[in-house]
Design an enzyme around this catalytic site. Structure first.
Site, mmCIF file in Angstrom:
data_model
loop_
_atom_site.group_PDB
_atom_site.id
_atom_site.type_symbol
_atom_site.label_atom_id
_atom_site.label_comp_id
_atom_site.label_asym_id
_atom_site.label_seq_id
_atom_site.Cartn_x
_atom_site.Cartn_y
_atom_site.Cartn_z
ATOM 1 N N LYS A 193 -24.559 -1.397 53.478
ATOM 2 C CA LYS A 193 -25.838 -1.500 52.244
ATOM 3 C C LYS A 193 -26.365 -0.159 51.729
ATOM 4 O O LYS A 193 -26.735 -0.411 52.924
ATOM 5 C CB LYS A 193 -26.807 -2.963 52.607
ATOM 6 N N LYS A 246 -22.599 -3.167 49.747
ATOM 7 C CA LYS A 246 -23.570 -4.173 48.071
ATOM 8 C C LYS A 246 -24.135 -2.761 47.856
ATOM 9 O O LYS A 246 -24.528 -1.782 48.798
ATOM 10 C CB LYS A 246 -23.995 -4.465 48.796
ATOM 11 N N SER A 272 -28.509 -6.990 41.275
ATOM 12 C CA SER A 272 -28.950 -7.524 39.921
ATOM 13 C C SER A 272 -29.021 -6.380 38.636
ATOM 14 O O SER A 272 -28.613 -6.865 37.705
ATOM 15 C CB SER A 272 -30.457 -7.717 40.023
HETATM 16 C C1 PBG Z 1 -32.713 -7.581 50.987
HETATM 17 C C2 PBG Z 1 -31.849 -7.720 49.817
HETATM 18 C C3 PBG Z 1 -32.324 -7.291 48.629
HETATM 19 C C4 PBG Z 1 -30.910 -7.567 47.575
HETATM 20 C C5 PBG Z 1 -30.073 -8.748 48.497
HETATM 21 N N1 PBG Z 1 -31.351 -8.637 49.391
HETATM 22 C C6 PBG Z 1 -32.498 -5.924 48.392
HETATM 23 C C7 PBG Z 1 -33.086 -4.575 48.925
HETATM 24 O O1 PBG Z 1 -32.607 -4.299 49.751
HETATM 25 O O2 PBG Z 1 -33.739 -4.038 47.953
HETATM 26 C C8 PBG Z 1 -30.442 -7.320 46.404
HETATM 27 C C9 PBG Z 1 -29.756 -7.449 45.849
HETATM 28 C C10 PBG Z 1 -29.477 -7.295 43.957
HETATM 29 O O3 PBG Z 1 -29.820 -6.311 43.826
HETATM 30 O O4 PBG Z 1 -28.700 -8.439 43.690
HETATM 31 N N2 PBG Z 1 -33.470 -9.120 51.542
#
Ligand code: PBG
Length: 324
Positions: A193, A246, A272
């Site tokens: 991530k 991701k 997103s």
């Molecule tokens: C953290 C989480 C995030 C997303 C999924 N789980 C946000 C982050 O790490 O800031 C992002 C998903 C997206 O942007 O669609 N719980």
């Protein structure tokens, strides 16, 4: 002079169909769903066509996806009672726990995945419990993460998806689930991530932007791929059943390399910001929404993703089903 002519195979739609190397199936797609304690559905401004669903509307919206052939969802909860340590994430009557209990009864076959993290539950918005220096305290965070995971599977989740990027998260969750007799429940690890700008709309949607600082001390640096392979391998060794990369589109090379490295299924999260970009450009008629959606999803699959988490799940499924 005779020369090679690959265009021969592109002459008609049927020929192109015949030789297409990658196909997107409805079965590949997982739909993210946001759920709230509130009584009304509300639109998420930065993510057109995405909503915060009240508990009372969850079953209906899942039913619509299932009719299209979508078999899996990942749930994100909006907590009403945030505090310093995110205690609401282990609350038996928390939003995720309540939602899972309800839908497990209605849809026994549905694949229910729950995001396990702190950022939606803490006042500071970081992905763990902070120590006095404002740094994530690994031990106490992992302990609470174990309790959160147990509460999710107890409610009926099939997979817990830890997204906090705390070293050891998979091992801790696996140990806790096994100890409580949930050996048959899985872990979908957000193993790779990145500290990405593309999470912007999501953080608006769940109000989880860090109040101070950023996530660069625990999420990965966008320049790194060898480190991604290490993370993926570690999580597989710790017992992850599915490894996730991701975001997706800026990291297609990472998806491919991870796919070549691990033997478990690989998931990719079209996040997103990736969704918002396509939506925004399409709303301006600068690109064709359906075509760009399908092309981006196909690209993610071609890169090596077995599973794609996408806000386009329903829209893509509708298109695939209409062509059958
Ligand atoms: C953290 C989480 C995030 C997303 C999924 N789980 C946000 C982050 O790490 O800031 C992002 C998903 C997206 O942007 O669609 N719980």
């Amino acid at each position: 002079m005779s020369f090679q002519k690959p265009a021969r195979l592109r002459r008609t739609a049927t020929l192109r169909n015949l030789v297409r190397e990658t196909r997107l199936c409805v079965e590949d797609l997982i739909r993210p769903i946001f759920v709230t304690h509130s009584n009304n559905r509300s639109a998420i401004e930065s993510m057109p066509d995405q909503f915060h669903f009240p508990l009372g509307e969850i079953e209906k919206t899942i039913e619509e996806s299932m009719k299209l052939g979508i078999n899996g969802i990942i749930l994100f909860g909006i907590s009403e009672t945030k505090d310093e340590t995110g205690t609401d994430n282990v609350n038996e009557n928390g939003i995720i726990q309540r939602t899972v209990k309800m839908i497990r009864k209605s849809f026994p076959e549905l694949i229910i995945i729950t995001d396990a993290c702190f950022c939606q539950y803490t006042t500071h918005g970081h992905c763990g419990i902070l120590n006095e220096n404002g740094i994530i305290d690994r031990k106490s965070s992992l302990k609470q993460l174990q309790a959160q995971a147990i509460s999710h599977v107890k409610a009926g989740a099939d997979f817990v998806a830890p997204s906090c990027m705390i070293d050891g998260m998979v091992q801790y969750i696996r140990d806790a689930l096994d100890e409580k007799g949930y050996e048959d429940r899985g872990i979908l690890s957000y193993a790779v991530k990145y500290a990405s700008a593309f999470y912007g709309p999501f953080r608006d949607a769940v109000d989880s932007a860090p109040q101070q600082g950023d996530r660069k001390s625990y999420q990965m640096d966008p320049g790194n791929i060898r480190e991604a392979l290490k993370e993926a391998q570690m999580d597989e060794d710790e017992g992850a059943d599915i490894i996730m990369v991701k975001p997706a589109l800026p990291y297609l090379d990472v998806i491919r390399e991870v796919k070549n490295k691990v033997s478990c299924p690989v998931a990719a999260y079209q996040v997103s910001g990736e969704y918002a970009m396509i939506k925004a450009a399409a709303q301006n008629s600068w690109i064709d929404e359906s075509k760009s959606m399908m092309e981006s999803l196909l690209g993610i699959k071609r890169a090596g993703a077995d599973i794609i988490i996408t806000y386009f799940a329903d829209a893509a499924a509708r298109l695939i089903v209409s062509k059958l």
